[in-house]
Design an enzyme around this catalytic site. Sequence first.
Site, PDB file in Angstrom:
ATOM      1  N   THR A   1       0.574  -1.657  -0.266  1.00 46.58           N
ATOM      2  CA  THR A   1      -0.192  -0.192   0.190  1.00 46.58           C
ATOM      3  C   THR A   1       0.659   1.623  -0.303  1.00 46.58           C
ATOM      4  O   THR A   1       0.294   2.503  -0.803  1.00 46.58           O
ATOM      5  CB  THR A   1      -1.108   0.108   1.533  1.00 46.58           C
TER       6      THR A   1
ATOM      7  N   GLU B   1      13.535   3.610   9.005  1.00 45.54           N
ATOM      8  CA  GLU B   1      13.559   4.093   7.866  1.00 45.54           C
ATOM      9  C   GLU B   1      12.553   3.902   7.313  1.00 45.54           C
ATOM     10  O   GLU B   1      12.242   3.084   6.575  1.00 45.54           O
ATOM     11  CB  GLU B   1      14.902   3.640   7.678  1.00 45.54           C
TER      12      GLU B   1
END
Length: 184
Positions: free
Chosen positions: A109, A133
């Site tokens: 997504t 990250e």
Amino acid sequence: MSIMPDHWIRQMATGHGMIEPFVETQKRDGVISYGLSSYGYDARVADEFKIFTNVDSAVVDPKAFSPASFVDRKGPVCIIPPNSFALAHTVEYFRIPRNVLVICLGKSTYARCGIIVNVTPLEPEWEGQVTIEISNTTPLPARIYAGEGICQFLFLRGDSDCETSYADKAGKYMGQRGVSLPRM
């Protein structure tokens, strides 16, 4: 090495505290999915973020990292500026068994929106909340939703225990909670 299925992940999470808090089924309705999946676990991003900024014209140096390179944000949504980067952490706390290595992949997504997630492998006997990250590779601001899925962890079990685990090496990120900045 073998990738481990849902029933093994469930047993290790509920019986051995491998993932806490543990969501036993995949939650999908109206959210970016998280929880147990067929061969992995989709972790949630917590509501604390560190967003890169260049207010002081800093240079990123992993050997001499300055916390001044970040702006702290806390809340249900984080907006990452175009072509920028943020650090976050998982809601979940992980305890990795000695014979397991965990790799992380981003959620499709987010990836389809140009948001890339990177996490280094979780080594045998490492434990802590995972620092994540997050890169916004687009020319537009990107929205990240706290408390929803951010990445999927895959558990690879070795044929035998490793000789030296992360705990044996007294690794510098052992037991981390919250976002951990680079350490030397």
